[in-house]
Structure formats: structure tokens, C-alpha cells
Design a protein around this motif. Structure first.
Motif, PDB file in Angstrom:
ATOM      1  N   ALA A 189       9.280  -3.593   9.331  1.00 21.49           N
ATOM      2  CA  ALA A 189      10.377  -4.400   8.802  1.00 21.49           C
ATOM      3  C   ALA A 189      11.429  -4.679   9.867  1.00 21.49           C
ATOM      4  CB  ALA A 189      11.010  -3.701   7.599  1.00 21.49           C
ATOM      5  N   ARG A 190      11.613  -3.727  10.772  1.00 23.36           N
ATOM      6  CA  ARG A 190      12.624  -3.901  11.823  1.00 23.36           C
ATOM      7  C   ARG A 190      12.250  -5.017  12.794  1.00 23.36           C
ATOM      8  NH1 ARG A 190      12.418   2.037  11.687  1.00 23.36           N
ATOM      9  NH2 ARG A 190      14.193   2.740  10.428  1.00 23.36           N
ATOM     10  N   GLU A 191      10.973  -5.412  12.788  1.00 29.11           N
ATOM     11  CA  GLU A 191      10.519  -6.491  13.666  1.00 29.11           C
ATOM     12  C   GLU A 191      10.609  -7.858  12.993  1.00 29.11           C
ATOM     13  OE1 GLU A 191       9.611  -5.701  16.784  1.00 29.11           O
ATOM     14  OE2 GLU A 191      10.090  -3.613  16.250  1.00 29.11           O
ATOM     15  N   LEU A 192      11.123  -7.888  11.749  1.00 25.43           N
ATOM     16  CA  LEU A 192      11.105  -9.141  10.977  1.00 25.43           C
ATOM     17  C   LEU A 192      12.501  -9.429  10.420  1.00 25.43           C
ATOM     18  CD1 LEU A 192       7.777  -8.338   9.092  1.00 25.43           C
ATOM     19  CD2 LEU A 192       8.066 -10.143  10.814  1.00 25.43           C
ATOM     20  N   PRO A 193      13.449  -9.757  11.281  1.00 28.63           N
ATOM     21  CA  PRO A 193      14.837  -9.955  10.827  1.00 28.63           C
ATOM     22  C   PRO A 193      15.028 -11.149   9.901  1.00 28.63           C
ATOM     23  CG  PRO A 193      14.571 -10.633  13.123  1.00 28.63           C
ATOM     24  CD  PRO A 193      13.301  -9.932  12.735  1.00 28.63           C
ATOM     25  N   SER A 194      14.105 -12.088   9.888  1.00 33.68           N
ATOM     26  CA  SER A 194      14.275 -13.275   9.045  1.00 33.68           C
ATOM     27  C   SER A 194      13.495 -13.199   7.735  1.00 33.68           C
ATOM     28  CB  SER A 194      13.851 -14.536   9.809  1.00 33.68           C
ATOM     29  OG  SER A 194      12.481 -14.473  10.152  1.00 33.68           O
ATOM     30  N   LEU A 195      12.762 -12.108   7.524  1.00 32.92           N
ATOM     31  CA  LEU A 195      11.966 -11.976   6.298  1.00 32.92           C
ATOM     32  C   LEU A 195      12.781 -11.211   5.255  1.00 32.92           C
ATOM     33  CD1 LEU A 195       9.192 -12.536   4.980  1.00 32.92           C
ATOM     34  CD2 LEU A 195       8.475 -10.271   5.780  1.00 32.92           C
TER      35      LEU A 195
ATOM     36  N   ALA B  72       0.815  -1.218   0.000  1.00 30.41           N
ATOM     37  CA  ALA B  72       0.000   0.000   0.000  1.00 30.41           C
ATOM     38  C   ALA B  72       0.850   1.270   0.000  1.00 30.41           C
ATOM     39  CB  ALA B  72      -0.925   0.006   1.218  1.00 30.41           C
ATOM     40  N   PHE B  73       2.186   1.131  -0.098  1.00 30.79           N
ATOM     41  CA  PHE B  73       3.102   2.282  -0.107  1.00 30.79           C
ATOM     42  C   PHE B  73       2.998   3.104   1.168  1.00 30.79           C
ATOM     43  CE2 PHE B  73       2.443   1.751  -4.794  1.00 30.79           C
ATOM     44  CZ  PHE B  73       3.746   1.388  -5.103  1.00 30.79           C
ATOM     45  N   ARG B  74       2.826   2.462   2.316  1.00 27.31           N
ATOM     46  CA  ARG B  74       2.696   3.196   3.570  1.00 27.31           C
ATOM     47  C   ARG B  74       4.033   3.215   4.312  1.00 27.31           C
ATOM     48  NH1 ARG B  74      -1.932   4.052   6.287  1.00 27.31           N
ATOM     49  NH2 ARG B  74      -1.193   2.978   8.167  1.00 27.31           N
ATOM     50  N   PRO B  75       4.417   4.346   4.898  1.00 30.13           N
ATOM     51  CA  PRO B  75       5.715   4.450   5.586  1.00 30.13           C
ATOM     52  C   PRO B  75       5.826   3.535   6.794  1.00 30.13           C
ATOM     53  CG  PRO B  75       4.371   6.409   5.990  1.00 30.13           C
ATOM     54  CD  PRO B  75       3.670   5.620   4.931  1.00 30.13           C
ATOM     55  N   GLU B  76       4.682   3.088   7.332  1.00 29.05           N
ATOM     56  CA  GLU B  76       4.707   2.184   8.480  1.00 29.05           C
ATOM     57  C   GLU B  76       5.446   0.880   8.167  1.00 29.05           C
ATOM     58  OE1 GLU B  76       2.165   3.880   7.429  1.00 29.05           O
ATOM     59  OE2 GLU B  76       1.163   4.880   9.114  1.00 29.05           O
ATOM     60  N   ALA B  77       5.608   0.561   6.878  1.00 28.68           N
ATOM     61  CA  ALA B  77       6.279  -0.683   6.498  1.00 28.68           C
ATOM     62  C   ALA B  77       7.714  -0.730   7.015  1.00 28.68           C
ATOM     63  CB  ALA B  77       6.259  -0.843   4.978  1.00 28.68           C
ATOM     64  N   VAL B  78       8.393   0.420   7.069  1.00 27.69           N
ATOM     65  CA  VAL B  78       9.796   0.445   7.508  1.00 27.69           C
ATOM     66  C   VAL B  78       9.899   0.040   8.977  1.00 27.69           C
ATOM     67  CG1 VAL B  78      11.830   1.870   7.846  1.00 27.69           C
ATOM     68  CG2 VAL B  78      10.448   2.146   5.781  1.00 27.69           C
ATOM     69  N   ALA B  79       9.060   0.610   9.824  1.00 26.17           N
ATOM     70  CA  ALA B  79       9.088   0.258  11.247  1.00 26.17           C
ATOM     71  C   ALA B  79       8.752  -1.204  11.453  1.00 26.17           C
ATOM     72  CB  ALA B  79       8.117   1.147  12.015  1.00 26.17           C
TER      73      ALA B  79
END
Length: 579
Positions: free
Chosen positions: A100-106, A91-98
Motif C-alpha cells: 500500500a505504501r507504494e500506491l499513494p494514488s490508490l 487474501a488477508f495477507r500482511p504484505e498488503a500494508v507494505a
């Protein structure tokens, strides 16, 4: 009346050319799927319902907001975090970056974080993140390319080229490594090396593609070889007529750099692999890669066209349209974008909008037949046959010397002429289509079936249909035509066998079922005939066939002594897809 198959050429066949494999912050894209008034979510249960509904209808923006709200009540849920991340990314939302930091194996999360570092100029950190990606699948190619571009972004061009050097000696994706090395050398101002590498890339790819030639011709135009560059683009457009729509814009911007910064090169890597994976029917991963590409390079129209194509195929026309919205008016690929917008408008029952868009393209490019051909296809699909013929006539007038590539234009105009009760012109167009493409099975079938319906020259009609059947043995429409001509010639046993096979191949075709009923009646299986005719009535027959069916059913009931009754209405079967 069932003569055969209509053909619609894709407005974006050129998408196959967008893959070179055969400065915005994250979230700066518009939220393409957000509703005008987001739903107020106050409870976790409400968020779950909203998320489920939004995902079902393809509203990624609303789904992302609902999933974010749901995470507040269950912050340690890794599956939910993963789903929220992917939805926010799409959805092109900036929340994706934060997230992403919770998903080190993805992998996708770590790629987004690396891209975020690259956009911020943290090149060493970005390179480290790319280096840490697991070598699996496409990553064994994407990973070294992104590492090399990170080195180039930090100004370490020699190190970047050195990283690619051993990969250019191998056979696995060698052409792609050479092209990216050429782009890095070009960006570094190493003109002699870049020129040599571009020549190697052309040789390695063998067949030309749009990303390759846009890079090569831009370099040549900037280094005193504009005539040679123009000739290459014109040849590509001649080999792929759809590209002719974009040729004027590409020639106008020929001497502009295609890669202006390292992040542009990174985005092109993502787009190349998204196109390759799309060809392998992996649309989900393609979509993720395209979102990463557009995050790095919002002006990548190639990425937007491919993302739009994927969304439309996924029955998300709003998203397909929204992802094209940022394309600028001076973009050389704008005509292709407009053609895609017309397709989307037609798919969403906005036929007048589609026709208006195509008229605009035709005015902007008065020498090109493609928008007029698409107008004709749309009008024919809505039974506006006279208007369709007029559009096709304009398109034909723009092709002074038709070639084999133009057979479908004459074939489709013939269908519109036939439906407009202008058979002599239709027959001439079918003959012209066959002259351009001898042995073309759809043309042979249509002409043979038409002669059969008219009771003219049945031996010739059967010969043409048999030739079509030999070329397309599993085509239900052609099998039907063969059974029908055999039945009309008095070969009831052979005709019945062919028509039963046609009904097996395409069980939901009204005309095939009607013909099968006729065959049953001819061999004395009159109750079977009545059943088949009544079945055909439930399959959305065309008006002329519906009138025939009503008469057959009434006459059959009279002959069998059955009290007259209307066929039970049922839900019509979906229309057949046009190949």
C-alpha cells in the motif's frame, strides 16, 4: 414432467438487513484461500503461470504469493504492484500494508494505511490520511465518518460530534450520520445525548434494519429499558422470519455493547457501504470494503456473511466457507452462518453435509421451521421426494397459524407430494397456498397445468393459467402451460402460437420443446415435430418426459416411413435457475 417452477427461499434473505444504508493487526486473519502446500516458485515465468492459474480458480492466497514473487523481478511495475496489493488485501495477507505504501494514488491502499494507523493508536495520523482521500462516490460519506471516528478514537469526542453536526442537518445520508453520532456519544458515555440521537436515527431511517436496532436496543437494555428493547427485536424478527433464527442469541447478549472501540465503528462504516454497493451489483468494491472492515474488526459476523455471499456468487465456495470459519460458537448470528454453510455444502455437492448442518440447527432451535424447509428444498432438488415431504411436514407442524408469507412452503410441499405420486395431498396444498396468497401465479400455473395433464376440468385449468399469464406475461413456463391447455382443448393454432413464444422465452427447456413438437404434429408439420422432439432429447428431459419423447420419435418415424435411429447425443444444456 413440467408443471411449473420450484421455489427455494434464500437462507440469507436477511443479508438485505445487514446494511444500515437502506483488536487485530493487518493480516491477522487466516489466509482463507491458501493451499495446503504452496507451489514452489523459482522463476518469474513460473510465478506468472501460477498467479494466472490461482486467480482463475479463486485461490487468492496462492495468487498473492505468486504476484509477490513476480514483483521481485519487476519492482517498478505499478500495474503489477496494484494487482499484488489488491490480491494480498483480499487474501488477508500482511504484505498488503507494505504494498500500500507504494500506491499513494490508490484509494483502497491509503484507506488500509489509515486503518493501520488507527489499529496502532496513531489517531491524528489516521485522521490525516482519511482527510486526504478524494471526495468521490461513496468516499464523500465514508471520509467524514472515518475522520469523526478517528477523533473519537483519540478521546476527542466533542470534536468528533462537532464534525458530524452539520452533516446531520442535511438530507444526503442524514440517517447514517445521525446513527454514527449516536454511537460515538454512546461510546463517550454521553448517555442523554446518545439517547436523543438514537431516537433521531430511528426516525430518520424510517424502516428498521438490523445494525440500527442492535445499536438502539443495546443502548436501551443498558439503560433500564430492556422490555422495550426486546419488543423491538421481536418485531423485527416477526417482520423478517429468517432473523428469528438469530433472535435467541441476540436477546441473550442484548445488554452488550455493539461498538466497544472506535475501530469497531469504523469497521461498521465499511460494512454498511459494502452492503449498499453490493445491492448496486458492485461486488468488487464491496469485497475490498469488507476486507478492510474485517481487518479492523475480525469479529464482525455481518461482514463475514456478506463477504461469504459475494464469494459464493463469484463461484468461489472455498473462500465463501473460509471467511466464515472464525465465527465463534456463542455468536448470536451463528444460526445464519450455519444456514450459509449448508448452502455452500449443497453447492459443492456435499449434500449429506448440508443436511447434517441443517439437522444441527433444527436441534438447536426446535421451534423454528427454516432449517427444515431448507432440508425439504435440498431433498426435493435431489428427487428424494418422500424425505422432502417428511421435512416439510415437520416445518408445517411448527406453524400453527400460517400466513401469506408461508404460501411457498405449501407450494413446494405440493411439488414433492406430486412427484411422490400423492396427488390428492398435493392438490390440497396447492389450494391452501392459493388461500394464503390469492392470485399467486406460480401456484395457479402449477395447478392449472396439473389439471391439464390429468385431462380434468380444462376450462377451469385454462382460466387459472390465463390469470397466471396476465401476472407473469414473460414467463416461459406459464406460456408453455397456456399453449398446452389450448392444444388439449383443440385450439391448435392458438396453442402453437403460445408454444412457439414459450420456446423463444426458454429455448433450452426440454418439456417446452416437446410440447412444441406435439403442436407441430397436430397441425401437420410432422418433420418439424420430429426435429423438435429430437432437440428436446438433447436438453436433459426428466425421466418421464424422456420416455414420452422416445415413444413420440419412434411413432413419428414409423408414420413418416423413416428408418429408426437414436438421436445424436449432445452436451445437455445447463439446468434452469430456480427463482
Amino acid at each position: 414432467m413440467h408443471h411449473g417452477r420450484s421455489l427455494r427461499r434464500s437462507a440469507l434473505l436477511v443479508l438485505s438487513l445487514l446494511s444500515s444504508c437502506a483488536a487485530a493487526q493487518p493480516g491477522a486473519q487466516p489466509d482463507s484461500t491458501a493451499t495446503a502446500r504452496p507451489v514452489a516458485i523459482t522463476t518469474a515465468a513460473g510465478a506468472q503461470l501460477v498467479a494466472r492459474h490461482a486467480l482463475a480458480i479463486g485461490d487468492l492466497g496462492e495468487a498473492a504469493r505468486a504476484l509477490d514473487r513476480l514483483l521481485l523481478s519487476d519492482p517498478g511495475n505499478s500495474d503489477l504492484t496494484r494487482q499484488a496489493f489488491l490480491t494480498n488485501l483480499l487474501a488477508f495477507r500482511p504484505e498488503a500494508v507494505a504494498l500500500a505504501r507504494e500506491l499513494p494514488s490508490l484509494q483502497a491502499a491509503q484507506m488500509l494505511l489509515a486503518d493501520d494507523d488507527a489499529l496502532a493508536g496513531r489517531w491524528r495520523r489516521a485522521e490525516g490520511r482519511y482527510a486526504a482521500l478524494a471526495d468521490q462516490g461513496a468516499m464523500d460519506v465514508v471520509r467524514p465518518l472515518m475522520m469523526a471516528w478517528s477523533a473519537a478514537g483519540g478521546g476527542e469526542y466533542d470534536r468528533a460530534l462537532a464534525q458530524l453536526q452539520p452533516l446531520m442537518q442535511g438530507t444526503h445520508f442524514r440517517a447514517l450520520f445521525v446513527l454514527n453520532a449516536a454511537m460515538i456519544a454512546d461510546l463517550a458515555g454521553k448517555d442523554t445525548q446518545a439517547g436523543q440521537l438514537y431516537k433521531q436515527a430511528e426516525a430518520a431511517f424510517g424502516a428498521s434494519n438490523l445494525p440500527l436496532l442492535r445499536q438502539v436496543t443495546s443502548f436501551e437494555a443498558r439503560h433500564g429499558k430492556r422490555a422495550e428493547a426486546e419488543a423491538k427485536l421481536r418485531q423485527l424478527a416477526a417482520d423478517n422470519p429468517e432473523l428469528s433464527l438469530a433472535l435467541p442469541g441476540m436477546l441473550k447478549q442484548l445488554d452488550q455493547r455493539q461498538v466497544r472501540r472506535a475501530t469497531d465503528g469504523m469497521a461498521d462504516v465499511y460494512t454498511a457501504f459494502a452492503a449498499a454497493l453490493r445491492g448496486q451489483q458492485n461486488s468488487q468494491l464491496s469485497n475490498v470494503l469488507l476486507r478492510l472492515a474485517l481487518n479492523l474488526r475480525p469479529d464482525s459476523t455481518s461482514a463475514r456473511l456478506l463477504a461469504s455471499d459475494i464469494s459464493l456468487a463469484s463461484k468461489q465456495p472455498a473462500d465463501a466457507l473460509a471467511v466464515l470459519a472464525p465465527v465463534e460458537a456463542d455468536d448470536p448470528l451463528l444460526p445464519l452462518v450455519q444456514m450459509r454453510r449448508a448452502v455452500i455444502a449443497e453447492r459443492t455437492d456435499r449434500t449429506d453435509d448440508a443436511l447434517r448442518i441443517l439437522a444441527d440447527v433444527a436441534r438447536e432451535l426446535p421451534g423454528r421451521p427454516e432449517p427444515l424447509v431448507m432440508q425439504g428444498d435440498i431433498l426435493r432438488g435431489h428427487a428424494r421426494y418422500a424425505e422432502a415431504v417428511a421435512a416439510y411436514d415437520q416445518a408445517v407442524a411448527l406453524i400453527p397459524r400460517p400466513t401469506a408469507d408461508n404460501w411457498s412452503l405449501f407450494y413446494n410441499r405440493a411439488i414433492a407430494l406430486d412427484r411422490d405420486h400423492k396427488w390428492p395431498r398435493a392438490e390440497a396444498d396447492l389450494a391452501h397456498a392459493l388461500a394464503l396468497a390469492p392470485g399467486q401465479p406460480y401456484v395457479l400455473n402449477y395447478l392449472g397445468y396439473s389439471l391439464t395433464e390429468q385431462g380434468r376440468d380444462l376450462p377451469r385449468a385454462r382460466k387459472m393459467i390465463e390469470q397466471a399469464a396476465a401476472a407473469q406475461p414473460d414467463d416461459g413456463a406459464i406460456a408453455d402451460s397456456l399453449g398446452w391447455v389450448m392444444l388439449r382443448q383443440g385450439d391448435t393454432a392458438g396453442g402453437l402460437k403460445q408454444l412457439e413464444r414459450a420456446a423463444e422465452l426458454e429455448p433450452n427447456d426440454a418439456t417446452i420443446n416437446m410440447h412444441l413438437g406435439d403442436a407441430y404434429w397436430a397441425v401437420g408439420r410432422k418433420l418439424d415435430a420430429q426435429f423438435q422432439w429430437r432437440r428436446a432429447m438433447t436438453l436433459s428431459p426428466e425421466p418421464e418426459d424422456q420416455r414420452k419423447l422416445e415413444a413420440k420419435i419412434a411413432e413419428g418415424e414409423k408414420a413418416l416411413g423413416i428408418p429408426s435411429a437414436q438421436a445424436e447425443p449432445t452436451t445437455p444444456a445447463p439446468a434452469k435457475a430456480v427463482p
